[in-house]
Design an enzyme around this catalytic site. Structure first.
Site, mmCIF file in Angstrom:
data_model
loop_
_atom_site.group_PDB
_atom_site.id
_atom_site.type_symbol
_atom_site.label_atom_id
_atom_site.label_comp_id
_atom_site.label_asym_id
_atom_site.label_seq_id
_atom_site.Cartn_x
_atom_site.Cartn_y
_atom_site.Cartn_z
ATOM 1 N N TYR A 108 0.817 -1.216 0.000
ATOM 2 C CA TYR A 108 0.000 0.000 0.000
ATOM 3 C C TYR A 108 0.852 1.268 0.000
ATOM 4 O O TYR A 108 0.317 2.363 -0.184
ATOM 5 C CB TYR A 108 -0.909 0.020 1.227
ATOM 6 C CG TYR A 108 -2.308 -0.479 0.958
ATOM 7 C CD1 TYR A 108 -3.399 0.362 1.097
ATOM 8 C CD2 TYR A 108 -2.525 -1.794 0.582
ATOM 9 C CE1 TYR A 108 -4.684 -0.096 0.862
ATOM 10 C CE2 TYR A 108 -3.793 -2.262 0.348
ATOM 11 C CZ TYR A 108 -4.876 -1.408 0.484
ATOM 12 O OH TYR A 108 -6.147 -1.868 0.244
ATOM 13 N N LYS A 168 1.717 -13.817 6.393
ATOM 14 C CA LYS A 168 1.950 -14.848 5.383
ATOM 15 C C LYS A 168 3.434 -15.195 5.360
ATOM 16 O O LYS A 168 4.083 -15.280 4.328
ATOM 17 C CB LYS A 168 1.472 -14.336 4.013
ATOM 18 C CG LYS A 168 1.434 -15.389 2.921
ATOM 19 C CD LYS A 168 0.485 -16.536 3.215
ATOM 20 C CE LYS A 168 0.513 -17.542 2.059
ATOM 21 N NZ LYS A 168 -0.178 -18.807 2.415
ATOM 22 N N ASP A 212 -3.983 -16.861 5.227
ATOM 23 C CA ASP A 212 -5.064 -17.529 4.504
ATOM 24 C C ASP A 212 -5.831 -18.488 5.408
ATOM 25 O O ASP A 212 -7.064 -18.587 5.317
ATOM 26 C CB ASP A 212 -4.551 -18.234 3.250
ATOM 27 C CG ASP A 212 -3.272 -19.017 3.481
ATOM 28 O OD1 ASP A 212 -2.737 -18.991 4.608
ATOM 29 O OD2 ASP A 212 -2.795 -19.656 2.529
ATOM 30 N N ASP A 241 -6.344 -5.106 5.478
ATOM 31 C CA ASP A 241 -7.439 -4.599 4.657
ATOM 32 C C ASP A 241 -8.410 -5.730 4.327
ATOM 33 O O ASP A 241 -9.626 -5.614 4.504
ATOM 34 C CB ASP A 241 -6.859 -3.992 3.382
ATOM 35 C CG ASP A 241 -7.898 -3.235 2.569
ATOM 36 O OD1 ASP A 241 -8.971 -2.896 3.114
ATOM 37 O OD2 ASP A 241 -7.647 -2.952 1.390
#
Length: 311
Positions: free
Chosen positions: A137, A204, A254, A278
């Site tokens: 971002y 992640k 995930d 987000d």
């Protein structure tokens, strides 16, 4: 009785923003009147950003708007236009970066009576702390075919041993110990002050080991070095956590999407890098009735700007 006045800047926003603001300001004023018995009131000061600012000043985010937020240290805003693809970069991201609003805090809890796609939406009661200034971002990217990206690809391929296609667009995923640690620090502080049960670092790191994986390690480091007598790590648990101890744990991003659907009551405060924060905060908002049902606060050490969660 002398009435105390507090000045709060606001951006009414684009699209449905002006209509929402007209309704919302009545609720805000009524809540202040009820809470303080008429002894206080808010003086709303409009500042410009987005389409209205561009029409009136030629700038999407005038410097006067930034100065107003710095002066009054608090503000509220509606949704602002962010074109997909080309055009201006996100005004929301610019506000966060220029005012160093490094934590996006989104409390997500079900309000009885609101339609929800879930059978038991009342099981959701989490507060998301999303890092607000780094990650993809940050907007450090170059378009396919540009001179800048050709130079970068040449460096990556010739000097760093990579195999990036010559026609690729490239964006950088920047994550630092400083920004990651201050986000996790704020999340743990808040959780302790509000008697919450746990803070979960969501990442992640199994794939992006030096960015997302480092976020996990930096988060544990903050917990261990700065809050060692107040926290306990999940792997140390033998049954229920000791009274007064905050549990620190982590989950792969995930897998966490499944966890918040199937076992939401096991999670309390979440701390995440920007992009994953987000995604997961929007997904949680959908569980309790939709994006507009989840408030958000963009907070730094000097300024805070509040908004409804939106895509």
């Amino acid at each position: 009785m002398v009435q105390e006045e507090v000045i709060i800047p606001y951006i009414e926003g684009d699209g449905i923003g002006p209509d929402v603001w007209k309704a919302a300001v009545k609720v805000f004023d009524a809540a202040v009147k009820r809470a303080y018995g008429g002894s206080r009131r808010v003086v709303w000061k409009e500042v410009l950003a987005g389409e209205k600012a561009f029409r009136e000043t030629g700038s999407w985010l005038p410097e006067e708007t930034l100065e107003a937020f710095r002066q009054y240290r608090i503000g509220i805003k509606g949704p602002l236009t962010t074109p997909v693809g080309g055009g201006i970069r996100s005004i929301n991201v610019a506000l966060r970066q220029q005012l160093d609003l490094y934590a996006c805090i989104r409390p997500i809890r079900y309000i009885p009576g609101i339609p929800s796609p879930m059978r038991n939406p009342e099981r959701v009661d989490m507060v998301v702390f999303r890092e607000n200034t780094e990650d993809v971002y940050a907007g450090i990217e170059w378009p396919s075919g540009s001179a800048e990206v050709r130079r970068l690809i040449e460096f990556l391929n010739s000097e760093m041993g990579q195999r990036v296609r010559p026609d690729a667009a490239v964006g950088l995923k920047v994550m630092s110990p400083y920004c990651s640690k201050r986000l996790v620090r704020m999340a743990i502080h808040w959780a302790l002050e509000h008697g919450r049960r746990s803070v979960t670092l969501v990442h992640k790191g199994n794939i992006m080991k030096y960015t997302e994986g480092a976020f996990r390690e930096w988060g544990y480091q903050v917990a261990r070095e700065e809050f060692g007598d107040k926290v306990i790590f999940e792997e140390e648990l033998r049954g229920s956590p000791p009274r007064g101890k905050l549990v620190i744990k982590d989950r792969i991003a995930d897998a966490m999407f499944q966890q918040v659907l199937l076992r939401p009551e096991e999670y309390d405060v979440l701390a995440l890098p920007n992009l994953n924060g987000d995604y997961i905060s929007d997904a949680l908002a959908a569980q309790v009735g939709g994006l507009g049902m989840a408030p958000g606060g963009n907070m730094g050490d000097e300024v805070a700007i509040f908004e409804a969660t939106h895509g």
